[in-house]
Design an enzyme around this catalytic site. Structure first.
Site: not given
Length: 407
Positions: A143, A228, A257
Site C-alpha cells: 500500500f 516507503d 504523515k
C-alpha cells in the site's frame, strides 16, 4: 448509543462528502495527547493516531506553537520564491536521514509518485536504461497510496478495480522473498520499492534478513532501494526508521504523515545528490510543497526526533504493548505482529470481523481500525501512557470474551 447530535453530524457528512471511506460512527470534536473527545463529550483513547500522522499526540504544544508562530508571519510563497523556513527544514531533515537532499511535497502518495519519477529519470540519465523501458519491482500486499499510477501495481481489488487503464512498468513479487526480487530484476530495472513493514496489509513484518538482502542485491545490480517509511518511520517502531531495526540504509526514504505533526500535510523524498540530483528545474514541483508553514512544523518534528526521546519511548512502551497483546493469543487472537507502538492483531474469524471488533472497542472508549477481514491495527500516539495501553488491551480482552460467549 448514537444521539441526535452525533447522528446529525454523520448525516450531514454522508449527504455531501464522497463515500470513499467507511468511518466508525464517532464524531470527534477535540483532542489532547492520546485522547480525543466527541461532540457528546465522551472521551476515547486514540489507538490509530491518524494512521501514524499523529505520532506526537493531538495538540502537541511544541508543534502547535511552531504552527501558531508561523501563521502570524507567512504561510505560502510557492517555490517561485525562496522562503526563510525551507532551508533549515531540509537541512535538518537531510541530516536526520544521513542524506544530502530533500524533495518536499505534501501527501504520502505525492512522495511515492515523486520517487517513481526520480527513479525513472535516474535510470535513463545515470544507469543508461533505454528510453521508456524502465521497470520497478514492487511487493504483493503493498500500500503506497491511491493515485492512478500507484493503484496500477496494487493487488487490493478495492484500490485497483474499475480504475484502469493502468500504468505499466511494475513487477510484483511476494513480500519477504528476496529470491523472487532477484529473479524479477533485469537490465531495465531502476528500483525496488518496499515498505519495511507493511501497514495496510496488517502490520506485516518481513523476515529479518529480507531488507539486508534487498540492500545487497540492489547495490550489486545497480538498482535503487526505495523505502516507503510513510507509516513506519519517524519514531513509530521504536527507531527513527523501520530500516534502522535491521541496519539498512536505502537510497531513497519516502516520508510523510508524522512529518507534519498531525497539523499540516508534509511529505518528502530524501536521498543523496547522485540520485535526487537528476531532477532539473521545471521537471517536478508542487505549489504547496515546502511552504513556510509546513516547513516550520516539519522542522520542529525533526528536532524532536533528533533528541532520540520519541524513539526510545516508542521502543519501551512498544515492548510492553507487544507483550500484553501476545498474551491474548489463544484467547480470541490468532496472531500478533508488530514493532514498537504498531501492532496488527488477527482476531479469530469465527468470533468476529475486524470491523465488529473495532465497533465493540469504540463502545468501550477505544478507537482502532480494521483491515483485511478480521485484522485490527493499533498505532497509538507515542505520548500515550503505559496505564492507558494496559486499559486498552484490557478492553480488547473483554471484547473477545464477549464474542466468545455469544458464539
Amino acid at each position: 448509543m448514537t444521539t441526535d447530535r452525533t447522528a446529525d453530524a454523520i448525516l450531514l457528512e454522508d449527504e455531501h462528502a464522497a463515500h470513499n471511506y467507511h468511518p466508525l460512527p464517532v464524531v470527534v470534536a477535540s483532542g489532547e495527547g492520546a485522547w480525543v473527545t466527541d461532540v457528546e463529550g465522551r472521551r476515547y483513547l486514540d489507538c490509530l493516531a491518524a494512521y501514524s500522522a499523529v505520532n506526537f499526540g493531538h495538540g502537541n504544544p511544541r508543534l502547535v506553537e511552531a504552527a501558531r508562530e508561523q501563521l502570524g508571519r507567512i504561510t505560502l510563497t510557492s517555490r517561485a520564491f525562496h522562503n526563510d523556513r525551507l532551508g533549515p527544514f531540509v537541512t535538518e531533515l537531510a541530516a536526520l536521514c544521513g542524506k544530502d537532499l530533500v524533495l518536499p511535497m505534501n501527501t504520502g502518495a505525492e512522495a511515492v509518485e515523486s520517487a517513481i519519477k526520480v527513479a525513472r529519470a535516474w535510470g535513463y540519465r545515470v544507469k543508461g536504461v533505454a528510453a521508456d523501458s524502465a521497470n520497478i519491482v514492487v511487493m504483493a500486499g503493498n500500500f503506497h497510496g491511491r493515485t492512478t499510477t500507484i493503484i496500477s501495481f496494487s493487488d487490493d481489488p478495492d484500490a485497483h478495480d474499475d480504475f484502469g487503464p493502468y500504468t505499466p512498468g511494475f513487477r510484483t513479487v511476494p513480500y519477504g522473498d528476496a529470491d523472487a526480487v532477484a529473479a524479477a530484476i533485469d537490465e531495465n530495472t531502476v528500483a525496488v520499492l518496499v515498505e519495511p513493514i507493511q501497514g495496510e496489509a496488517g502490520i506485516v513484518v518481513p523476515p529479518a534478513d529480507f531488507l539486508p538482502a534487498l540492500r545487497a542485491l540492489c547495490t550489486e545490480q545497480r538498482v535503487l532501494l526505495i523505502a516507503d517509511e510513510i507509516q513506519s518511520g519517524l519514531g513509530r517502531v521504536g527507531a527513527t526508521f523501520a530500516c534502522d531495526l535491521v541496519g539498512v540504509v536505502p537510497d531513497l526514504y519516502l516520508l510523510g504523515k508524522a512529518l507534519g505533526g498531525g497539523i499540516v500535510p508534509v511529505s518528502a523524498v530524501v536521498g543523496d545528490r547522485d540520485v535526487l540530483g537528476v531532477l532539473r528545474p521545471g521537471e517536478h514541483g508542487s505549489t504547496f510543497g515546502g511552504n513556510p508553514l509546513a516547513a516550520s512544523v516539519g522542522l520542529e518534528v525533526v528536532r524532536m526526533l533528533a533528541s532520540g526521546q520519541p524513539q526510545e519511548r516508542a521502543r519501551e512502551l512498544g515492548d510492553h504493548l507487544q507483550s500484553r497483546l501476545r498474551s491474548l493469543v489463544g484467547r480470541g487472537v490468532v496472531e500478533v505482529r508488530g514493532a514498537g507502538l504498531w501492532a496488527g492483531i488477527d482476531i479469530d474469524p469465527a468470533l468476529a470481523t475486524g470491523r465488529e471488533a473495532c465497533e465493540a472497542l469504540m463502545r468501550r472508549g477505544v478507537l482502532a481500525k480494521d483491515t483485511h477481514g478480521s485484522t485490527i491495527r493499533l498505532a497509538p500516539p507515542i505520548v500515550v501512557e503505559q496505564a492507558d495501553l494496559d486499559w486498552a488491551v484490557d478492553q480488547l480482552a473483554e471484547v473477545l470474551e464477549e464474542f466468545a460467549a455469544r458464539s
